[in-house]
Design a protein around this motif. Structure first.
Motif, PDB file in Angstrom:
ATOM      1  N   ASN A 154      45.576  49.038  50.198  1.00  0.00           N
ATOM      2  CA  ASN A 154      43.574  48.718  49.670  1.00  0.00           C
ATOM      3  C   ASN A 154      42.945  49.057  48.503  1.00  0.00           C
ATOM      4  O   ASN A 154      42.099  49.692  48.232  1.00  0.00           O
ATOM      5  N   ARG A 155      44.002  48.820  46.948  1.00  0.00           N
ATOM      6  CA  ARG A 155      43.280  49.986  46.120  1.00  0.00           C
ATOM      7  C   ARG A 155      42.624  48.437  45.276  1.00  0.00           C
ATOM      8  O   ARG A 155      41.891  48.397  44.599  1.00  0.00           O
ATOM      9  N   ASP A 156      43.518  47.254  45.335  1.00  0.00           N
ATOM     10  CA  ASP A 156      42.576  46.292  45.102  1.00  0.00           C
ATOM     11  C   ASP A 156      43.098  44.724  45.228  1.00  0.00           C
ATOM     12  O   ASP A 156      43.594  44.475  45.950  1.00  0.00           O
ATOM     13  N   LYS A 157      42.643  43.315  45.290  1.00  0.00           N
ATOM     14  CA  LYS A 157      42.975  41.853  45.860  1.00  0.00           C
ATOM     15  C   LYS A 157      44.147  41.742  44.297  1.00  0.00           C
ATOM     16  O   LYS A 157      43.196  41.645  42.679  1.00  0.00           O
ATOM     17  N   TYR A 158      45.020  41.594  44.535  1.00  0.00           N
ATOM     18  CA  TYR A 158      45.815  41.712  43.421  1.00  0.00           C
ATOM     19  C   TYR A 158      46.519  40.094  43.750  1.00  0.00           C
ATOM     20  O   TYR A 158      46.994  38.881  44.078  1.00  0.00           O
ATOM     21  N   HIS A 159      47.188  39.478  42.065  1.00  0.00           N
ATOM     22  CA  HIS A 159      47.320  38.420  41.881  1.00  0.00           C
ATOM     23  C   HIS A 159      48.858  38.278  40.674  1.00  0.00           C
ATOM     24  O   HIS A 159      48.210  38.949  39.220  1.00  0.00           O
ATOM     25  N   LEU A 160      49.609  37.153  41.210  1.00  0.00           N
ATOM     26  CA  LEU A 160      50.574  37.604  40.074  1.00  0.00           C
ATOM     27  C   LEU A 160      50.427  36.665  38.933  1.00  0.00           C
ATOM     28  O   LEU A 160      49.675  35.046  39.194  1.00  0.00           O
ATOM     29  N   VAL A 161      50.630  37.027  37.745  1.00  0.00           N
ATOM     30  CA  VAL A 161      50.234  35.979  36.677  1.00  0.00           C
ATOM     31  C   VAL A 161      51.129  35.688  35.248  1.00  0.00           C
ATOM     32  O   VAL A 161      51.162  34.801  35.381  1.00  0.00           O
ATOM     33  N   ALA A 162      51.768  36.687  35.743  1.00  0.00           N
ATOM     34  CA  ALA A 162      53.546  36.415  35.068  1.00  0.00           C
ATOM     35  C   ALA A 162      54.580  36.964  35.543  1.00  0.00           C
ATOM     36  O   ALA A 162      54.582  38.622  36.515  1.00  0.00           O
ATOM     37  N   ARG A 163      55.633  36.928  35.437  1.00  0.00           N
ATOM     38  CA  ARG A 163      57.189  37.379  35.132  1.00  0.00           C
ATOM     39  C   ARG A 163      58.330  37.511  34.467  1.00  0.00           C
ATOM     40  O   ARG A 163      57.977  36.747  33.508  1.00  0.00           O
ATOM     41  N   GLY A 164      58.621  38.675  34.089  1.00  0.00           N
ATOM     42  CA  GLY A 164      60.097  38.236  33.782  1.00  0.00           C
ATOM     43  C   GLY A 164      61.269  37.825  34.577  1.00  0.00           C
ATOM     44  O   GLY A 164      61.338  37.292  36.185  1.00  0.00           O
ATOM     45  N   ALA A 165      62.505  37.928  33.758  1.00  0.00           N
ATOM     46  CA  ALA A 165      63.658  37.136  34.017  1.00  0.00           C
ATOM     47  C   ALA A 165      63.877  37.718  35.122  1.00  0.00           C
ATOM     48  O   ALA A 165      65.186  36.521  35.964  1.00  0.00           O
ATOM     49  N   PHE A 166      64.134  38.623  35.676  1.00  0.00           N
ATOM     50  CA  PHE A 166      64.919  39.685  36.523  1.00  0.00           C
ATOM     51  C   PHE A 166      64.108  40.269  37.477  1.00  0.00           C
ATOM     52  O   PHE A 166      63.919  40.779  38.339  1.00  0.00           O
ATOM     53  N   GLY A 167      62.796  39.798  37.698  1.00  0.00           N
ATOM     54  CA  GLY A 167      61.592  39.916  38.834  1.00  0.00           C
ATOM     55  C   GLY A 167      60.529  40.664  38.249  1.00  0.00           C
ATOM     56  O   GLY A 167      60.178  41.147  39.538  1.00  0.00           O
ATOM     57  N   ASP A 168      60.337  41.283  37.669  1.00  0.00           N
ATOM     58  CA  ASP A 168      59.274  41.947  37.280  1.00  0.00           C
ATOM     59  C   ASP A 168      58.246  41.429  37.027  1.00  0.00           C
ATOM     60  O   ASP A 168      58.213  40.479  36.982  1.00  0.00           O
ATOM     61  N   LEU A 169      57.367  41.948  37.891  1.00  0.00           N
ATOM     62  CA  LEU A 169      56.015  40.629  38.584  1.00  0.00           C
ATOM     63  C   LEU A 169      54.925  42.167  37.631  1.00  0.00           C
ATOM     64  O   LEU A 169      54.792  42.812  37.517  1.00  0.00           O
ATOM     65  N   TYR A 170      53.696  41.317  37.251  1.00  0.00           N
ATOM     66  CA  TYR A 170      52.693  41.690  37.134  1.00  0.00           C
ATOM     67  C   TYR A 170      51.721  40.873  37.733  1.00  0.00           C
ATOM     68  O   TYR A 170      50.894  39.906  37.295  1.00  0.00           O
ATOM     69  N   LEU A 171      51.114  42.215  37.619  1.00  0.00           N
ATOM     70  CA  LEU A 171      50.067  41.429  39.019  1.00  0.00           C
ATOM     71  C   LEU A 171      47.994  42.115  38.297  1.00  0.00           C
ATOM     72  O   LEU A 171      48.155  43.056  37.425  1.00  0.00           O
ATOM     73  N   PHE A 172      47.460  41.412  38.263  1.00  0.00           N
ATOM     74  CA  PHE A 172      45.865  40.945  37.861  1.00  0.00           C
ATOM     75  C   PHE A 172      45.590  41.794  39.432  1.00  0.00           C
ATOM     76  O   PHE A 172      45.271  41.273  40.514  1.00  0.00           O
ATOM     77  N   GLY A 173      44.185  42.755  38.684  1.00  0.00           N
ATOM     78  CA  GLY A 173      44.070  42.804  40.168  1.00  0.00           C
ATOM     79  C   GLY A 173      42.276  42.973  39.711  1.00  0.00           C
ATOM     80  O   GLY A 173      42.004  42.782  38.441  1.00  0.00           O
ATOM     81  N   GLU A 174      42.005  42.458  41.038  1.00  0.00           N
ATOM     82  CA  GLU A 174      40.532  41.783  40.464  1.00  0.00           C
ATOM     83  C   GLU A 174      39.374  42.722  39.920  1.00  0.00           C
ATOM     84  O   GLU A 174      38.437  42.355  39.201  1.00  0.00           O
ATOM     85  N   ASN A 175      39.361  44.460  40.221  1.00  0.00           N
ATOM     86  CA  ASN A 175      38.264  45.084  39.613  1.00  0.00           C
ATOM     87  C   ASN A 175      39.324  45.742  38.880  1.00  0.00           C
ATOM     88  O   ASN A 175      38.910  46.563  38.251  1.00  0.00           O
ATOM     89  N   THR A 176      40.259  46.092  38.818  1.00  0.00           N
ATOM     90  CA  THR A 176      41.831  46.868  37.480  1.00  0.00           C
ATOM     91  C   THR A 176      42.317  46.187  36.726  1.00  0.00           C
ATOM     92  O   THR A 176      42.854  46.739  36.186  1.00  0.00           O
ATOM     93  N   GLY A 177      41.733  44.523  36.452  1.00  0.00           N
ATOM     94  CA  GLY A 177      42.761  44.049  35.272  1.00  0.00           C
ATOM     95  C   GLY A 177      44.580  44.122  35.540  1.00  0.00           C
ATOM     96  O   GLY A 177      45.039  44.276  36.705  1.00  0.00           O
ATOM     97  N   PHE A 178      45.248  44.223  34.908  1.00  0.00           N
ATOM     98  CA  PHE A 178      46.535  44.174  34.509  1.00  0.00           C
ATOM     99  C   PHE A 178      47.644  45.759  34.719  1.00  0.00           C
ATOM    100  O   PHE A 178      47.793  46.599  34.199  1.00  0.00           O
ATOM    101  N   SER A 179      46.487  45.539  36.214  1.00  0.00           N
ATOM    102  CA  SER A 179      46.891  47.354  36.741  1.00  0.00           C
ATOM    103  C   SER A 179      47.980  47.926  37.097  1.00  0.00           C
ATOM    104  O   SER A 179      48.492  48.730  37.338  1.00  0.00           O
ATOM    105  N   VAL A 180      48.910  47.097  37.855  1.00  0.00           N
ATOM    106  CA  VAL A 180      50.560  46.822  38.124  1.00  0.00           C
ATOM    107  C   VAL A 180      51.642  45.453  37.633  1.00  0.00           C
ATOM    108  O   VAL A 180      51.093  45.160  37.638  1.00  0.00           O
TER     109      VAL A 180
END
Length: 208
Positions: free
Chosen positions: A77-103
């Motif tokens: 419930n913090r934000d609506k997230y979308h995956l934008v990038a990932r690493g070779a071992f499964g690190d996931l970089y999420l963009f939040g519609e209100n918080t940007g690249f916050s997770v």
């Protein structure tokens, strides 16, 4: 190419396996993603960098993964997230519609790092540039295992990642002998939906 993305490529490595972003995706995320990110998509597509160490991806392909990881967690419930990038071992970089690249979710460790800072629309384009500028090979590698994994298993294609089998979250050893090339979406979903621990979600290791 703007200076920020040029520096990102210099730090991370040349692109491989470029996939053009379809017009339907550009339209789908117009007004959702920052204009600067859509500009990067149009110019550079979705592809791997550093021989597959880091990938920009189609967020729609990973919607099920993100839902499985955050539903029922404190992220839900913090934000609506979308995956934008990932690493070779499964690190996931999420963009939040209100918080940007916050997770950033470290799926292989069942941990995440993030912030709750709210960003204005004017901040978002700078946030995109800052995100890419912050990435280099050292920051996205896992325990210096990328080069040994690539030598042993070969270069990843756009659907693949290096995954520990069994997954670290279920007690698997963290060593090269237990790394395999796996389908990224299937492996990430499996690490959450393992029948022995069906409700496992990333824990709040660090939230700023």
């Amino acid at each position: 190419m703007d200076e920020a993305y040029s520096l990102f490529i210099e730090q991370m490595g040349e692109p491989v396996f470029r996939q053009e972003v379809p017009l339907s995706s550009m339209e789908r995320y117009k007004g959702v993603m920052p204009e600067k990110l859509l500009e990067y998509w149009k110019e550079h597509g979705w592809c791997g960098y550093g021989e597959g160490l880091f990938w920009t991806v189609d967020p729609q392909e990973y919607e099920g993964v993100i839902a499985s990881l955050i539903n029922g967690s404190k992220l839900e419930n913090r934000d609506k997230y979308h995956l934008v990038a990932r690493g070779a071992f499964g690190d996931l970089y999420l963009f939040g519609e209100n918080t940007g690249f916050s997770v950033k979710i470290l799926a292989h460790l069942s941990r995440y790092r993030g912030s709750e800072y709210q960003l204005t629309a004017n901040d978002m384009n700078r946030e995109v540039q800052s995100f890419f500028l912050s990435k280099d090979k050292e920051s996205v590698d896992f325990d210096d295992m990328f080069e040994p994994a690539k030598k042993k298993l070969g270069i990843l294609d756009p659907t693949e990642m290096y995954g520990f089998v069994p997954a670290l979250t279920f007690g698997g050893p963290c060593d090269l002998a237990h790394l395999e090339k796996v389908n990224a979406v299937e492996h990430l979903l499996g690490s959450v939906r393992n029948p022995e621990k069906p409700n496992r979600h990333p824990s709040d290791a660090e939230f700023l």
